[in-house]
Design a protein around this motif. Structure first.
Motif, PDB file in Angstrom:
ATOM      1  N   LEU A   1       0.830  -1.203   0.000  1.00 33.49           N
ATOM      2  CA  LEU A   1       0.000   0.000   0.000  1.00 33.49           C
ATOM      3  C   LEU A   1       0.866   1.255   0.000  1.00 33.49           C
ATOM      4  O   LEU A   1       0.568   2.225  -0.715  1.00 33.49           O
ATOM      5  CB  LEU A   1      -0.929   0.008   1.220  1.00 33.49           C
ATOM      6  N   ALA A   2       1.938   1.232   0.797  1.00 29.82           N
ATOM      7  CA  ALA A   2       2.833   2.389   0.856  1.00 29.82           C
ATOM      8  C   ALA A   2       3.471   2.645  -0.502  1.00 29.82           C
ATOM      9  O   ALA A   2       3.571   3.792  -0.959  1.00 29.82           O
ATOM     10  CB  ALA A   2       3.899   2.177   1.919  1.00 29.82           C
ATOM     11  N   ARG A   3       3.874   1.570  -1.156  1.00 29.96           N
ATOM     12  CA  ARG A   3       4.586   1.708  -2.431  1.00 29.96           C
ATOM     13  C   ARG A   3       3.638   2.030  -3.576  1.00 29.96           C
ATOM     14  O   ARG A   3       3.902   2.936  -4.377  1.00 29.96           O
ATOM     15  CB  ARG A   3       5.338   0.412  -2.736  1.00 29.96           C
ATOM     16  N   GLU A   4       2.525   1.308  -3.678  1.00 30.46           N
ATOM     17  CA  GLU A   4       1.658   1.422  -4.845  1.00 30.46           C
ATOM     18  C   GLU A   4       0.618   2.538  -4.732  1.00 30.46           C
ATOM     19  O   GLU A   4       0.240   3.135  -5.737  1.00 30.46           O
ATOM     20  CB  GLU A   4       0.932   0.096  -5.097  1.00 30.46           C
ATOM     21  N   VAL A   5       0.148   2.808  -3.507  1.00 26.92           N
ATOM     22  CA  VAL A   5      -0.896   3.817  -3.336  1.00 26.92           C
ATOM     23  C   VAL A   5      -0.326   5.139  -2.827  1.00 26.92           C
ATOM     24  O   VAL A   5      -0.576   6.201  -3.397  1.00 26.92           O
ATOM     25  CB  VAL A   5      -2.010   3.319  -2.387  1.00 26.92           C
ATOM     26  N   LEU A   6       0.472   5.055  -1.762  1.00 26.87           N
ATOM     27  CA  LEU A   6       1.088   6.278  -1.253  1.00 26.87           C
ATOM     28  C   LEU A   6       2.290   6.702  -2.083  1.00 26.87           C
ATOM     29  O   LEU A   6       2.779   7.815  -1.955  1.00 26.87           O
ATOM     30  CB  LEU A   6       1.517   6.094   0.210  1.00 26.87           C
ATOM     31  N   GLN A   7       2.742   5.754  -2.930  1.00 29.06           N
ATOM     32  CA  GLN A   7       3.844   6.007  -3.857  1.00 29.06           C
ATOM     33  C   GLN A   7       5.107   6.464  -3.153  1.00 29.06           C
ATOM     34  O   GLN A   7       5.737   7.453  -3.501  1.00 29.06           O
ATOM     35  CB  GLN A   7       3.421   7.030  -4.920  1.00 29.06           C
TER      36      GLN A   7
ATOM     37  N   ALA B   1       8.789   4.673  -1.628  1.00 29.94           N
ATOM     38  CA  ALA B   1       9.611   3.462  -1.615  1.00 29.94           C
ATOM     39  C   ALA B   1      10.003   3.066  -0.203  1.00 29.94           C
ATOM     40  O   ALA B   1      10.425   1.939   0.053  1.00 29.94           O
ATOM     41  CB  ALA B   1      10.864   3.669  -2.463  1.00 29.94           C
ATOM     42  N   SER B   2       9.852   4.007   0.711  1.00 33.99           N
ATOM     43  CA  SER B   2      10.273   3.734   2.087  1.00 33.99           C
ATOM     44  C   SER B   2       9.131   3.132   2.888  1.00 33.99           C
ATOM     45  O   SER B   2       7.962   3.302   2.575  1.00 33.99           O
ATOM     46  CB  SER B   2      10.742   5.031   2.759  1.00 33.99           C
ATOM     47  N   HIS B   3       9.489   2.421   3.919  1.00 34.86           N
ATOM     48  CA  HIS B   3       8.508   1.834   4.823  1.00 34.86           C
ATOM     49  C   HIS B   3       8.895   2.257   6.226  1.00 34.86           C
ATOM     50  O   HIS B   3       9.975   1.941   6.709  1.00 34.86           O
ATOM     51  CB  HIS B   3       8.508   0.312   4.701  1.00 34.86           C
ATOM     52  N   SER B   4       8.016   3.025   6.858  1.00 34.50           N
ATOM     53  CA  SER B   4       8.345   3.570   8.171  1.00 34.50           C
ATOM     54  C   SER B   4       7.110   3.595   9.045  1.00 34.50           C
ATOM     55  O   SER B   4       5.988   3.382   8.583  1.00 34.50           O
ATOM     56  CB  SER B   4       8.901   4.994   8.032  1.00 34.50           C
ATOM     57  N   VAL B   5       7.338   3.875  10.333  1.00 35.14           N
ATOM     58  CA  VAL B   5       6.232   3.954  11.288  1.00 35.14           C
ATOM     59  C   VAL B   5       5.262   5.050  10.889  1.00 35.14           C
ATOM     60  O   VAL B   5       4.040   4.902  11.011  1.00 35.14           O
ATOM     61  CB  VAL B   5       6.773   4.197  12.711  1.00 35.14           C
ATOM     62  N   SER B   6       5.785   6.180  10.357  1.00 37.47           N
ATOM     63  CA  SER B   6       4.907   7.293   9.985  1.00 37.47           C
ATOM     64  C   SER B   6       3.934   6.883   8.879  1.00 37.47           C
ATOM     65  O   SER B   6       2.757   7.230   8.915  1.00 37.47           O
ATOM     66  CB  SER B   6       5.727   8.504   9.544  1.00 37.47           C
ATOM     67  N   TYR B   7       4.440   6.120   7.900  1.00 41.28           N
ATOM     68  CA  TYR B   7       3.558   5.669   6.832  1.00 41.28           C
ATOM     69  C   TYR B   7       2.589   4.610   7.332  1.00 41.28           C
ATOM     70  O   TYR B   7       1.444   4.539   6.880  1.00 41.28           O
ATOM     71  CB  TYR B   7       4.373   5.145   5.650  1.00 41.28           C
TER      72      TYR B   7
END
Length: 226
Positions: free
Chosen positions: A174-180, A182-188
């Motif tokens: 979801l972070a990569r494809e929708v929020l666009q 590349a990072s994965h973090s607690v905030s996302y």
């Protein structure tokens, strides 16, 4: 495809009908405006070839009557009237195209094909899960016949989940494809959780069947569970 030819010249209408039937169109030919309206009302064609010089009524009057009930039916005017003012009046009256006699049959065929392509209805892309309907073209969501208002980001997340119905969708996806991102973090993760919480309230609150599910340690899924 059913084509209606409204042309008072039997020589011209016979030639057009013969060529179009050889191209595998279903063709009906009439020689009067009143007959054209009768055929239109009895069996709606996919396209009309309409002469302006009909013996009982002007072709523009026929066109105006047609446009009262069908604003999008493809209509090509075929006429000997070649003045610019005539073309402007025809197009302003609702014609889709205008051909001046004599014209090449190959050109007529090309214009017919172009209008019929334009008139094809797009495939239904609505996704249905239980009583939830998601229309990606109009970006519209309904559940049990009631419209649900979503923010653009909520819609994007819901549609992404719906396009993978029954599949586990990880947060990273979801972070990569929708929020666009590349990072994965607690905030996302927090942003996704907020959107998921809002979606759950909007689509599942008061519904007898819950559709949006959290998969602990994995992500989310949208599906009807037995």
């Amino acid at each position: 495809m059913h084509l209606l030819i409204a042309e008072d010249s039997q020589r011209i209408s016979a030639t057009l009908a013969k060529g179009l039937r050889e191209s595998e169109y279903d063709v009906t030919v009439v020689g009067k405006g009143s007959d054209a309206l009768t055929c239109f009302n009895n069996r709606k064609p996919d396209l009309i070839l309409l002469d302006l010089g009909l013996p009982d009524m002007d072709g523009l009057d026929v066109l105006n009557r047609i446009r009262e009930t069908d604003p999008i039916l493809p209509v090509i005017l075929i006429t000997a009237r070649d003045k610019i003012d005539d073309r402007v009046r025809g197009l302003d009256a609702g014609a889709d195209d205008y051909l001046v006699k004599p014209f090449a049959f190959a050109e007529l065929q090309a214009r017919i094909r172009a209008l019929l392509r334009r008139g094809k209805k797009p495939a239904d892309t609505t996704i249905k899960i239980a009583d939830l309907e998601i229309d990606p073209v109009r970006r519209k969501v309904d559940r049990a016949g009631c419209s649900i208002e979503l923010t653009p980001r909520e819609f994007d997340i819901l549609y992404f989940l719906a396009s993978r119905t029954g599949e586990p969708v990880p947060r990273e996806m979801l972070a990569r494809e929708v929020l666009q991102t590349a990072s994965h973090s607690v905030s996302y993760d927090n942003i996704i959780d907020v959107h998921i919480s809002n979606l759950r309230k909007k689509i599942d609150t008061g519904a007898p069947v819950k559709l949006l599910h959290t998969l602990r340690g994995i992500g989310f899924t949208l599906e009807e569970r037995s």
